[in-house]
Design a protein around this motif. Structure first.
Motif, mmCIF file in Angstrom:
data_model
loop_
_atom_site.group_PDB
_atom_site.id
_atom_site.type_symbol
_atom_site.label_atom_id
_atom_site.label_comp_id
_atom_site.label_asym_id
_atom_site.label_seq_id
_atom_site.Cartn_x
_atom_site.Cartn_y
_atom_site.Cartn_z
ATOM 1 N N ALA A 144 -23.129 1.421 -41.362
ATOM 2 C CA ALA A 144 -22.676 0.052 -41.625
ATOM 3 C C ALA A 144 -23.476 -0.942 -40.793
ATOM 4 O O ALA A 144 -23.908 -1.988 -41.300
ATOM 5 N N ALA A 145 -23.707 -0.618 -39.520
ATOM 6 C CA ALA A 145 -24.461 -1.519 -38.652
ATOM 7 C C ALA A 145 -25.885 -1.696 -39.171
ATOM 8 O O ALA A 145 -26.413 -2.824 -39.177
ATOM 9 N N GLU A 146 -26.508 -0.612 -39.621
ATOM 10 C CA GLU A 146 -27.873 -0.698 -40.157
ATOM 11 C C GLU A 146 -27.916 -1.544 -41.431
ATOM 12 O O GLU A 146 -28.780 -2.420 -41.588
ATOM 13 N N MET A 147 -26.970 -1.306 -42.333
ATOM 14 C CA MET A 147 -26.940 -2.041 -43.595
ATOM 15 C C MET A 147 -26.656 -3.528 -43.350
ATOM 16 O O MET A 147 -27.310 -4.396 -43.932
ATOM 17 N N GLU A 148 -25.677 -3.808 -42.513
ATOM 18 C CA GLU A 148 -25.320 -5.193 -42.216
ATOM 19 C C GLU A 148 -26.472 -5.934 -41.534
ATOM 20 O O GLU A 148 -26.721 -7.108 -41.839
ATOM 21 N N ALA A 149 -27.192 -5.262 -40.647
ATOM 22 C CA ALA A 149 -28.324 -5.903 -39.972
ATOM 23 C C ALA A 149 -29.415 -6.255 -40.974
ATOM 24 O O ALA A 149 -30.009 -7.342 -40.914
ATOM 25 N N LEU A 150 -29.692 -5.351 -41.908
ATOM 26 C CA LEU A 150 -30.706 -5.619 -42.929
ATOM 27 C C LEU A 150 -30.257 -6.765 -43.829
ATOM 28 O O LEU A 150 -31.039 -7.679 -44.125
ATOM 29 N N GLU A 151 -29.011 -6.752 -44.269
ATOM 30 C CA GLU A 151 -28.490 -7.835 -45.096
ATOM 31 C C GLU A 151 -28.622 -9.174 -44.367
ATOM 32 O O GLU A 151 -29.071 -10.174 -44.954
ATOM 33 N N THR A 152 -28.259 -9.195 -43.105
ATOM 34 C CA THR A 152 -28.320 -10.424 -42.307
ATOM 35 C C THR A 152 -29.755 -10.927 -42.193
ATOM 36 O O THR A 152 -30.004 -12.133 -42.334
ATOM 37 N N ARG A 153 -30.709 -10.005 -41.956
ATOM 38 C CA ARG A 153 -32.125 -10.407 -41.868
ATOM 39 C C ARG A 153 -32.613 -10.981 -43.190
ATOM 40 O O ARG A 153 -33.310 -11.998 -43.215
ATOM 41 N N LEU A 154 -32.279 -10.341 -44.294
ATOM 42 C CA LEU A 154 -32.718 -10.819 -45.608
ATOM 43 C C LEU A 154 -32.111 -12.181 -45.918
ATOM 44 O O LEU A 154 -32.805 -13.084 -46.412
ATOM 45 N N LEU A 155 -30.845 -12.339 -45.648
ATOM 46 C CA LEU A 155 -30.188 -13.620 -45.905
ATOM 47 C C LEU A 155 -30.779 -14.717 -45.029
ATOM 48 O O LEU A 155 -30.932 -15.858 -45.477
ATOM 49 N N ALA A 156 -31.144 -14.389 -43.793
ATOM 50 C CA ALA A 156 -31.749 -15.381 -42.894
ATOM 51 C C ALA A 156 -33.071 -15.890 -43.468
ATOM 52 O O ALA A 156 -33.391 -17.081 -43.310
ATOM 53 N N THR A 157 -33.821 -15.030 -44.169
ATOM 54 C CA THR A 157 -35.087 -15.491 -44.766
ATOM 55 C C THR A 157 -34.827 -16.525 -45.858
ATOM 56 O O THR A 157 -35.732 -17.280 -46.215
#
Length: 171
Positions: A144-157
């Motif tokens: 969950a932490a890995e998936m959420e971190a990736l989602e957060t990075r993509l959304l930040a772009t």
């Protein structure tokens, strides 16, 4: 926006999506591509095919009941073809990743309740759903932490705030 790597079909089953976001079909296709491009090491090789269905709560509720045993609508469902050991693989044909289905009423209500722009909430859910198709999950805390971190990075772009920020403060 077409290339030989991705065949992304967008189906507008509920007109309310297009009424609220006139460019919704193009938007979700771009978001799916962003998610697929974000982690080439986790993405299957070759051409990929997937579908995104912009549906309503009734459709998602029926799918959720029939496939997951939960008789309630939810915001997004992902049906990953790669999870099916009997899914046919045809040499030279695109690899079918699966389907992402979004429920209009639930997504719109969540965005309003959370004080988020509908387009931003939709972006999060499309990215989340597509990541499921390529093997990401959130059943275990580390996953969950890995998936959420990736989602957060993509959304930040895209200039979209961390959708998990409030949850993290409550932990």
């Amino acid at each position: 926006m077409t290339d030989s790597l991705y065949d992304i079909a967008v189906s507008l089953e509920c007109p309310a999506w297009a009424e609220a976001l006139p460019d919704v079909a193009e938007r979700v296709e771009r978001l799916a591509r962003l998610a697929l491009d974000s982690c080439p090491e986790d993405r299957p090789d070759g051409a990929l095919e997937l579908s995104l269905v912009l549906a309503d709560d009734d459709t998602v509720r029926a799918l959720n009941r029939d496939w997951r045993g939960k008789d309630a609508p939810t915001n997004v469902l992902s049906f990953a073809a790669l999870d099916d050991d009997e899914a046919p693989v045809v040499e030279g044909a695109p690899l079918l990743l699966g389907d992402v289905i979004l429920a209009w009423e639930t997504v719109a209500a969540e965005a309003a309740d959370q004080g988020k722009a509908l387009a931003d909430h939709l972006a999060h859910l499309v990215i989340h759903g597509v990541l499921h198709l390529i093997g990401f999950d959130h059943q275990e805390e580390e996953e969950a932490a890995e998936m959420e971190a990736l989602e957060t990075r993509l959304l930040a772009t895209l200039g979209i705030a961390d959708p998990y920020r409030d949850e993290d403060q409550g932990r």
